[in-house]
Scaffold this active site. Sequence first.
Site, PDB file in Angstrom:
ATOM      1  N   GLY A   1      64.386  67.699   6.120  1.00  0.00           N
ATOM      2  CA  GLY A   1      64.327  66.828   7.306  1.00  0.00           C
ATOM      3  C   GLY A   1      64.670  67.623   8.552  1.00  0.00           C
ATOM      4  O   GLY A   1      65.307  67.130   9.478  1.00  0.00           O
TER       5      GLY A   1
ATOM      6  N   ARG B   1      56.265  67.257   7.518  1.00  0.00           N
ATOM      7  CA  ARG B   1      55.157  67.814   8.293  1.00  0.00           C
ATOM      8  C   ARG B   1      55.566  69.149   8.900  1.00  0.00           C
ATOM      9  O   ARG B   1      56.756  69.463   8.969  1.00  0.00           O
ATOM     10  CB  ARG B   1      54.747  66.817   9.385  1.00  0.00           C
ATOM     11  CG  ARG B   1      55.944  66.430  10.238  1.00  0.00           C
ATOM     12  CD  ARG B   1      55.739  65.179  11.070  1.00  0.00           C
ATOM     13  NE  ARG B   1      57.048  64.616  11.412  1.00  0.00           N
ATOM     14  CZ  ARG B   1      57.831  65.021  12.407  1.00  0.00           C
ATOM     15  NH1 ARG B   1      57.446  65.988  13.209  1.00  0.00           N
ATOM     16  NH2 ARG B   1      59.004  64.470  12.635  1.00  0.00           N
TER      17      ARG B   1
ATOM     18  N   TYR C   1      70.222  50.241   7.208  1.00  0.00           N
ATOM     19  CA  TYR C   1      70.637  51.635   7.431  1.00  0.00           C
ATOM     20  C   TYR C   1      72.125  51.807   7.115  1.00  0.00           C
ATOM     21  O   TYR C   1      72.523  52.702   6.368  1.00  0.00           O
ATOM     22  CB  TYR C   1      70.345  51.985   8.892  1.00  0.00           C
ATOM     23  CG  TYR C   1      70.780  53.356   9.333  1.00  0.00           C
ATOM     24  CD1 TYR C   1      70.164  54.508   8.855  1.00  0.00           C
ATOM     25  CD2 TYR C   1      71.794  53.511  10.283  1.00  0.00           C
ATOM     26  CE1 TYR C   1      70.550  55.765   9.291  1.00  0.00           C
ATOM     27  CE2 TYR C   1      72.184  54.766  10.728  1.00  0.00           C
ATOM     28  CZ  TYR C   1      71.557  55.889  10.228  1.00  0.00           C
ATOM     29  OH  TYR C   1      71.949  57.124  10.670  1.00  0.00           O
TER      30      TYR C   1
ATOM     31  N   ILE D   1      73.786  60.582  18.700  1.00  0.00           N
ATOM     32  CA  ILE D   1      73.729  61.975  19.142  1.00  0.00           C
ATOM     33  C   ILE D   1      72.808  62.095  20.362  1.00  0.00           C
ATOM     34  O   ILE D   1      71.668  61.633  20.339  1.00  0.00           O
ATOM     35  CB  ILE D   1      73.215  62.890  18.004  1.00  0.00           C
ATOM     36  CG1 ILE D   1      74.056  62.699  16.727  1.00  0.00           C
ATOM     37  CG2 ILE D   1      73.211  64.346  18.453  1.00  0.00           C
ATOM     38  CD1 ILE D   1      75.489  63.149  16.805  1.00  0.00           C
TER      39      ILE D   1
HETATM   40  N1  LIG Z   1      70.554  61.161  15.587  1.00  0.00           N
HETATM   41  C1  LIG Z   1      71.610  60.374  15.532  1.00  0.00           C
HETATM   42  O1  LIG Z   1      72.057  59.842  16.552  1.00  0.00           O
HETATM   43  C2  LIG Z   1      72.290  60.148  14.212  1.00  0.00           C
HETATM   44  C3  LIG Z   1      73.462  59.369  14.175  1.00  0.00           C
HETATM   45  C4  LIG Z   1      74.085  59.127  12.960  1.00  0.00           C
HETATM   46  C5  LIG Z   1      73.582  59.694  11.797  1.00  0.00           C
HETATM   47  N2  LIG Z   1      72.441  60.437  11.835  1.00  0.00           N
HETATM   48  C6  LIG Z   1      71.918  60.989  10.578  1.00  0.00           C
HETATM   49  O2  LIG Z   1      71.612  62.364  10.712  1.00  0.00           O
HETATM   50  C7  LIG Z   1      70.454  62.684   9.917  1.00  0.00           C
HETATM   51  C8  LIG Z   1      69.405  63.340  10.802  1.00  0.00           C
HETATM   52  O3  LIG Z   1      69.097  62.444  11.850  1.00  0.00           O
HETATM   53  P1  LIG Z   1      68.003  62.759  12.970  1.00  0.00           P
HETATM   54  O4  LIG Z   1      68.407  61.994  14.162  1.00  0.00           O
HETATM   55  O5  LIG Z   1      67.761  64.212  13.054  1.00  0.00           O
HETATM   56  O6  LIG Z   1      66.745  62.023  12.329  1.00  0.00           O
HETATM   57  P2  LIG Z   1      65.204  62.166  12.729  1.00  0.00           P
HETATM   58  O7  LIG Z   1      64.540  60.880  12.418  1.00  0.00           O
HETATM   59  O8  LIG Z   1      65.077  62.726  14.107  1.00  0.00           O
HETATM   60  O9  LIG Z   1      64.711  63.288  11.701  1.00  0.00           O
HETATM   61  C9  LIG Z   1      64.560  63.051  10.337  1.00  0.00           C
HETATM   62  C10 LIG Z   1      63.544  64.032   9.779  1.00  0.00           C
HETATM   63  O10 LIG Z   1      63.369  63.737   8.394  1.00  0.00           O
HETATM   64  C11 LIG Z   1      61.990  63.884   8.085  1.00  0.00           C
HETATM   65  N3  LIG Z   1      61.672  63.078   6.899  1.00  0.00           N
HETATM   66  C12 LIG Z   1      61.456  61.746   6.839  1.00  0.00           C
HETATM   67  N4  LIG Z   1      61.154  61.385   5.590  1.00  0.00           N
HETATM   68  C13 LIG Z   1      61.175  62.513   4.819  1.00  0.00           C
HETATM   69  C14 LIG Z   1      60.933  62.782   3.453  1.00  0.00           C
HETATM   70  N5  LIG Z   1      60.581  61.809   2.602  1.00  0.00           N
HETATM   71  N6  LIG Z   1      61.046  64.059   3.020  1.00  0.00           N
HETATM   72  C15 LIG Z   1      61.377  65.072   3.890  1.00  0.00           C
HETATM   73  N7  LIG Z   1      61.614  64.860   5.205  1.00  0.00           N
HETATM   74  C16 LIG Z   1      61.505  63.602   5.660  1.00  0.00           C
HETATM   75  C17 LIG Z   1      61.259  63.392   9.318  1.00  0.00           C
HETATM   76  O11 LIG Z   1      59.939  63.903   9.363  1.00  0.00           O
HETATM   77  C18 LIG Z   1      62.154  63.910  10.436  1.00  0.00           C
HETATM   78  O12 LIG Z   1      61.729  65.171  10.905  1.00  0.00           O
HETATM   79  C19 LIG Z   1      70.032  61.365   9.251  1.00  0.00           C
HETATM   80  O13 LIG Z   1      70.636  61.265   7.988  1.00  0.00           O
HETATM   81  C20 LIG Z   1      70.635  60.316  10.157  1.00  0.00           C
HETATM   82  O14 LIG Z   1      70.871  59.113   9.469  1.00  0.00           O
HETATM   83  C21 LIG Z   1      71.798  60.665  13.012  1.00  0.00           C
END
Ligand SMILES: NC(=O)c1ccc[n+]([C@@H]2O[C@H](COP(=O)([O-])OP(=O)(O)OC[C@H]3O[C@@H](n4cnc5c(N)ncnc54)[C@H](O)[C@@H]3O)[C@@H](O)[C@H]2O)c1
Length: 306
Positions: free
Chosen positions: A3, A31, A136, A166
């Site tokens: 991811g 992707r 979630y 974030i």
């Molecule tokens: N961004 C925030 O504010 C925030 C806050 C709390 C927790 N988180 C956690 O941090 C982690 C990363 O968050 P983020 O904001 O970078 O998320 P994001 O949605 O920006 O990125 C997630 C990535 O995972 C990829 N993905 C989706 N399904 C997939 C699959 N089946 N196999 C492989 N890759 C796959 C997507 O293509 C994407 O690039 C997540 O677990 C999220 O829950 C994020």
Amino acid sequence: MIGANGQIGTELAVALRQKFGSENVITSDLREPRSPKEGEIFEIINVLDKPALKALFEKYKPTQVYLLAAMLSATGEQYPMKAWDLNMNGLLNVLDLALELGIKKIFWPSSIAVFGPHSPKQNTPQYCIMDPNSIYGISKLAGERLCEYYHKKYGLDIRSLRYPGIISWKTAPGGGTTDYAVDIFFEALKSGKYSCFLSADTALPMLYMEDAVAGTIALMDAAQEQLTVRSSYNLGGISFTPAEIAEEITKILPNFEMSYVENDPRQAIADSWPASIEDTVAQEDWNWKPTFDLQAMTKDMIENLK
Ligand SMILES: NC(=O)c1ccc[n+]([C@@H]2O[C@H](COP(=O)([O-])OP(=O)(O)OC[C@H]3O[C@@H](n4cnc5c(N)ncnc54)[C@H](O)[C@@H]3O)[C@@H](O)[C@H]2O)c1
């Protein structure tokens, strides 16, 4: 890193490549990355495809895995069963393969979404009532329990942080409830106004990306015996409302105008979350200390986005 093309992975990968060398960091996602760089190793993977994931782990023999693939809060409410499937089975695939193949260390982020309407709203502590009501949050809380279970039962070295919202400028956020605090900067510079989907007084915990990346690496570097939390650490950063961030932006862009949209479904999610987070356990265990306050973050966001 699984991811790796998302909001957090894009920047965490840069820091890990600096720390370990590009040849030692393998990024992966569903992707191709938007701007692949020479010398960087990238693989397409679906974390739900366990045989392909196993083959990938066997090919590279990683010592650490960062699992970032997840469906976030707002998108999750549109596709609840898909969110549950990805957030739970993605984690279980990684945990099981880590045991089977002897992968040493795992990082998996949780979220402030694990708290719910009966959790204390101000300075939410590490341990309290947790009754998340978004799919979630439910999946993240179940994930935390699994992490602790795999650590206690099988000795797996899995580490986790409850990230707040974030804020960053390099990669767009991926469908969360705190996304407004990123969108607002893009719109402030592009059109001079922003229509916010949360009400003016909705306080939420947030964290600037630089601090999130530094905190993640500090947790992963900490000695095992320092860590007393194997579910997920509370991580506080900056707590502010839409009105407060708008006021801060106006100090730099005096003509900025903020308006508010009512009845957005994300308001209900935000209302069930903490307004601020208490994180003394992270401070005591591995010296967590964020460096950006609202003013410093606003200045940095605007300078970089310009
Ligand atoms: N961004 C925030 O504010 C925030 C806050 C709390 C927790 N988180 C956690 O941090 C982690 C990363 O968050 P983020 O904001 O970078 O998320 P994001 O949605 O920006 O990125 C997630 C990535 O995972 C990829 N993905 C989706 N399904 C997939 C699959 N089946 N196999 C492989 N890759 C796959 C997507 O293509 C994407 O690039 C997540 O677990 C999220 O829950 C994020």
